[in-house]
Design a protein around this motif. Structure first.
Motif, PDB file in Angstrom:
ATOM      1  N   GLU A   1      -0.393  -2.844  -0.445  1.00 51.95           N
ATOM      2  CA  GLU A   1      -0.330  -4.098   0.294  1.00 51.95           C
ATOM      3  C   GLU A   1      -0.244  -3.779   1.779  1.00 51.95           C
ATOM      4  N   TYR A   2      -0.109  -4.815   2.574  1.00 56.41           N
ATOM      5  CA  TYR A   2      -0.011  -4.640   4.024  1.00 56.41           C
ATOM      6  C   TYR A   2       1.220  -3.803   4.361  1.00 56.41           C
ATOM      7  N   ARG A   3       1.008  -2.677   5.004  1.00 58.13           N
ATOM      8  CA  ARG A   3       2.039  -1.752   5.468  1.00 58.13           C
ATOM      9  C   ARG A   3       2.967  -1.258   4.341  1.00 58.13           C
ATOM     10  N   SER A   4       2.409  -1.102   3.155  1.00 59.54           N
ATOM     11  CA  SER A   4       3.219  -0.562   2.070  1.00 59.54           C
ATOM     12  C   SER A   4       2.337  -0.126   0.905  1.00 59.54           C
ATOM     13  N   CYS A   5       2.789   0.900   0.213  1.00 52.32           N
ATOM     14  CA  CYS A   5       2.215   1.278  -1.077  1.00 52.32           C
ATOM     15  C   CYS A   5       3.376   1.359  -2.062  1.00 52.32           C
ATOM     16  N   SER A   6       3.499   0.336  -2.895  1.00 54.07           N
ATOM     17  CA  SER A   6       4.650   0.242  -3.806  1.00 54.07           C
ATOM     18  C   SER A   6       4.704   1.413  -4.778  1.00 54.07           C
ATOM     19  N   THR A   7       3.551   1.927  -5.170  1.00 48.98           N
ATOM     20  CA  THR A   7       3.519   3.059  -6.102  1.00 48.98           C
ATOM     21  C   THR A   7       4.299   4.245  -5.548  1.00 48.98           C
ATOM     22  N   LEU A   8       4.242   4.420  -4.226  1.00 43.24           N
ATOM     23  CA  LEU A   8       4.885   5.584  -3.601  1.00 43.24           C
ATOM     24  C   LEU A   8       6.351   5.348  -3.269  1.00 43.24           C
TER      25      LEU A   8
END
Length: 264
Positions: free
Chosen positions: A144-151
């Motif tokens: 998503e915007y300014r984030s990668c939840s997987t990481l």
């Protein structure tokens, strides 16, 4: 600004990193994966745990095969952009002015010049906290915007980027133009980059400017005149000063415009 971590670890191999992650997980020890620190505010009390950095050369390799650029999490973004340019590969020019590493850019989906990291990602090589390795395609990652939840619960070890052929001259011209735009609009003073995510209705910098907060100061921290989404350190700021200024801006945005600003 900020204090020390209890322990700093710089693994040389993936096996070393796996051992550290398992050690921390099995004992319930807090740990933090540190990029280059360019978008990081360290609190004055430091970090009561283990800071892990992938700065070792083994995690910083950049390899090019055809139109694909494979690079480790520790590789500097400017080095990746420069390597692609030398091979006449375009699409990564926007990375050149971001003072971070590939790992940090993946974790926060860093962006500039209307482009974001995952716009160019084909796959990510990662490790879970049990030390298991996986290679995930872009469409398998939560981004998503300014984030990668997987990481949030895994460690990025590297990525493969897609590029397109172009002349070195054209690529160089775009990189120069991007650099000129950046330095014409952003402060040269020490900062942690853009502080807030852009709301949907207005950019964070424009909002803070409209609230009359350019130049607002708390201790040694000040909202930059050049770009209101930057909080700069005059050389005497503490993390407490910066956090206090962040909260002041958020309160004013909430009260004046009904907007809840979120930090990057």
């Amino acid at each position: 600004v900020g204090g020390s971590a209890d322990v700093y670890v710089e693994p040389a191999l993936e096996a070393d990193l796996a051992a550290v992650l398992r050690f921390c997980t099995e004992r319930g020890l807090p740990f933090f994966i540190l990029g280059r620190g360019s978008n990081l505010l360290v609190r004055d009390g430091g970090f009561r745990g283990i800071a892990v950095s992938l700065a070792h050369p083994n995690f910083s390799r950049i390899e090019i095969s055809g139109e694909r650029v494979r690079c480790g999490a520790g590789a500097r973004l400017k080095d990746v952009a420069a390597a692609a340019k030398r091979q006449g590969l375009s699409g990564l020019e926007f990375l050149g002015g971001i003072p971070g590493s590939i790992g940090g850019a993946l974790r926060m989906n860093a962006g500039a010049m209307n482009r974001a990291t995952f716009d160019a990602v084909e796959s990510v090589h990662l490790m879970d906290y049990a030390g298991n390795l996986r290679e995930l395609r872009r469409d398998e990652l939560e981004v998503e915007y300014r984030s990668c939840s997987t990481l949030k619960t895994r460690v990025a070890l590297g990525a493969v980027f897609r590029t397109k052929p172009d002349s070195q001259e054209s690529i160089a011209q775009r990189m120069i133009a991007f650099g000129q735009r950046r330095w014409a609009s952003q402060p040269a003073a020490p900062s942690a980059g853009c502080m807030f995510k852009n709301p949907t209705t207005v950019t964070a910098g424009k909002l803070i400017d409209e609230l009359g907060l350019k130049g607002a100061r708390m201790g040694g921290a000040r909202v930059a005149h050049e770009h209101a989404n930057f909080i700069i350190n005059d050389g005497t700021a503490t993390a407490r000063d910066i956090l206090g200024l962040i909260e002041l801006i958020r309160q004013r945005a909430r009260a004046g415009r009904g907007i809840e600003l979120q930090t990057e």
